[in-house]
Scaffold this motif. Structure first.
Motif, PDB file in Angstrom:
ATOM      1  N   ASP A  90       0.833  -1.206   0.000  1.00 37.91           N
ATOM      2  CA  ASP A  90       0.000   0.000   0.000  1.00 37.91           C
ATOM      3  C   ASP A  90       0.866   1.253   0.000  1.00 37.91           C
ATOM      4  OD1 ASP A  90      -2.339  -1.468  -0.027  1.00 37.91           O
ATOM      5  OD2 ASP A  90      -2.557  -1.445   2.160  1.00 37.91           O
ATOM      6  N   ALA A  91       1.960   1.236   0.778  1.00 38.08           N
ATOM      7  CA  ALA A  91       2.855   2.395   0.847  1.00 38.08           C
ATOM      8  C   ALA A  91       3.532   2.643  -0.498  1.00 38.08           C
ATOM      9  CB  ALA A  91       3.908   2.183   1.933  1.00 38.08           C
ATOM     10  N   VAL A  92       3.909   1.573  -1.198  1.00 40.62           N
ATOM     11  CA  VAL A  92       4.527   1.728  -2.524  1.00 40.62           C
ATOM     12  C   VAL A  92       3.536   2.375  -3.486  1.00 40.62           C
ATOM     13  CG1 VAL A  92       5.384   0.449  -4.523  1.00 40.62           C
ATOM     14  CG2 VAL A  92       6.203  -0.136  -2.252  1.00 40.62           C
ATOM     15  N   LYS A  93       2.294   1.924  -3.443  1.00 40.68           N
ATOM     16  CA  LYS A  93       1.277   2.506  -4.325  1.00 40.68           C
ATOM     17  C   LYS A  93       1.048   3.980  -4.000  1.00 40.68           C
ATOM     18  CE  LYS A  93      -0.905  -1.950  -5.044  1.00 40.68           C
ATOM     19  NZ  LYS A  93      -1.989  -2.847  -4.643  1.00 40.68           N
ATOM     20  N   GLN A  94       0.992   4.313  -2.701  1.00 40.82           N
ATOM     21  CA  GLN A  94       0.805   5.712  -2.304  1.00 40.82           C
ATOM     22  C   GLN A  94       2.012   6.567  -2.707  1.00 40.82           C
ATOM     23  OE1 GLN A  94      -0.402   6.257   1.823  1.00 40.82           O
ATOM     24  NE2 GLN A  94      -1.342   4.224   1.808  1.00 40.82           N
ATOM     25  N   THR A  95       3.199   5.995  -2.564  1.00 50.78           N
ATOM     26  CA  THR A  95       4.430   6.731  -2.899  1.00 50.78           C
ATOM     27  C   THR A  95       4.483   7.019  -4.385  1.00 50.78           C
ATOM     28  OG1 THR A  95       5.560   5.625  -1.068  1.00 50.78           O
ATOM     29  CG2 THR A  95       6.945   6.671  -2.729  1.00 50.78           C
ATOM     30  N   ARG A  96       4.145   6.035  -5.206  1.00 47.68           N
ATOM     31  CA  ARG A  96       4.142   6.256  -6.654  1.00 47.68           C
ATOM     32  C   ARG A  96       3.051   7.253  -7.052  1.00 47.68           C
ATOM     33  NH1 ARG A  96       6.441   4.097 -10.894  1.00 47.68           N
ATOM     34  NH2 ARG A  96       4.509   3.384 -11.775  1.00 47.68           N
ATOM     35  N   LYS A  97       1.909   7.170  -6.365  1.00 50.25           N
ATOM     36  CA  LYS A  97       0.808   8.097  -6.661  1.00 50.25           C
ATOM     37  C   LYS A  97       1.203   9.534  -6.329  1.00 50.25           C
ATOM     38  CE  LYS A  97      -4.176   8.186  -6.146  1.00 50.25           C
ATOM     39  NZ  LYS A  97      -5.331   7.578  -5.472  1.00 50.25           N
ATOM     40  N   ALA A  98       2.030   9.690  -5.270  1.00 53.92           N
ATOM     41  CA  ALA A  98       2.499  11.022  -4.867  1.00 53.92           C
ATOM     42  C   ALA A  98       3.722  11.466  -5.683  1.00 53.92           C
ATOM     43  CB  ALA A  98       2.836  11.020  -3.381  1.00 53.92           C
ATOM     44  N   HIS A  99       4.143  10.645  -6.649  1.00 51.33           N
ATOM     45  CA  HIS A  99       5.253  10.962  -7.563  1.00 51.33           C
ATOM     46  C   HIS A  99       6.600  11.113  -6.860  1.00 51.33           C
ATOM     47  CE1 HIS A  99       2.335  11.333 -10.756  1.00 51.33           C
ATOM     48  NE2 HIS A  99       1.651  12.222 -10.041  1.00 51.33           N
ATOM     49  N   HIS A 100       6.842  10.281  -5.848  1.00 59.29           N
ATOM     50  CA  HIS A 100       8.165  10.230  -5.223  1.00 59.29           C
ATOM     51  C   HIS A 100       8.937   9.093  -5.874  1.00 59.29           C
ATOM     52  CE1 HIS A 100       6.864  13.100  -2.280  1.00 59.29           C
ATOM     53  NE2 HIS A 100       5.917  12.290  -1.814  1.00 59.29           N
ATOM     54  N   HIS A 101      10.243   9.293  -6.041  1.00 68.85           N
ATOM     55  CA  HIS A 101      11.070   8.289  -6.726  1.00 68.85           C
ATOM     56  C   HIS A 101      11.591   7.243  -5.738  1.00 68.85           C
ATOM     57  CE1 HIS A 101      13.764   6.446  -9.543  1.00 68.85           C
ATOM     58  NE2 HIS A 101      14.779   6.652  -8.731  1.00 68.85           N
ATOM     59  N   ILE A 102      11.177   5.998  -5.929  1.00 68.54           N
ATOM     60  CA  ILE A 102      11.645   4.893  -5.095  1.00 68.54           C
ATOM     61  C   ILE A 102      12.964   4.406  -5.668  1.00 68.54           C
ATOM     62  CG2 ILE A 102      11.159   2.569  -4.253  1.00 68.54           C
ATOM     63  CD1 ILE A 102       8.159   3.221  -4.587  1.00 68.54           C
TER      64      ILE A 102
END
Length: 175
Positions: free
Chosen positions: A19-31
């Motif tokens: 869920d955190a990965v999906k939220q992070t990508r949605k917020a346009h942060h680079h993993i």
């Protein structure tokens, strides 16, 4: 100006991590990277990674193994030292091919398997005596770590990752 800082968000459950990965990508942060103690199904898609091309390599390596087996058996059993074994004609590879099928299969598998291991290690940059790149030893036991690059938004990122369910968030200065 680019920063050398990264955020290490640590999670203790793979579902919360997804869920955190999906939220992070949605917020346009680079993993940058994710470290897990076991493979997490669907994590590659959630991160937006492209499908692997290792299957193509495996097919090519198998074809090389088949070609080597065919060439080797033709040279050894037909050209170099033909033998009459069980009444089989020793002057033609095609007529003897049914007896060669097991060797062809085994060499195909042998080349595909061994060359795939070498390709995997080279692609993963895993060399003998290489130092581990694991940033937190807990990721080998029961925790999951997401590494995200910081672009002058350190405080926002820390609060963002705490809201995604991270049990610990650290700002690390990469060297």
């Amino acid at each position: 100006m680019s920063s050398n800082k990264v955020i290490h968000a640590i999670y203790n459950d793979d579902d919360i991590l997804m869920d955190a990965v999906k939220q992070t990508r949605k917020a346009h942060h680079h993993i940058e990277e994710i470290f897990t103690p076991f493979p997490v199904h669907g994590l590659d898609k959630a991160m937006g990674l492209e499908p692997t091309r290792l299957a193509i390599c495996s097919f090519i390596y198998g074809c090389i193994g088949l070609a080597v087996a065919t060439t080797m058996m033709n040279y050894i059993m037909i050209q170099d030292w033909p033998q009459d074994v069980g009444g089989k004609p020793s002057f033609s590879y095609i007529q003897n091919m049914p007896a060669f099928v097991p060797v062809m299969f085994e060499m195909t598998v042998f080349f595909a398997a061994h060359l795939m291991v070498i390709t995997f290690y080279m692609r993963s940059r895993l060399w003998p005596f290489k130092q581990a790149e694991n940033p937190d030893v807990r990721t080998t036991d029961d925790h999951f770590l997401m590494e995200v690059s910081v672009n002058n938004n350190e405080n926002d990122l820390v609060s963002f990752f705490m809201s995604t369910g991270a049990v610990e968030v650290k700002v690390i200065d990469k060297h």
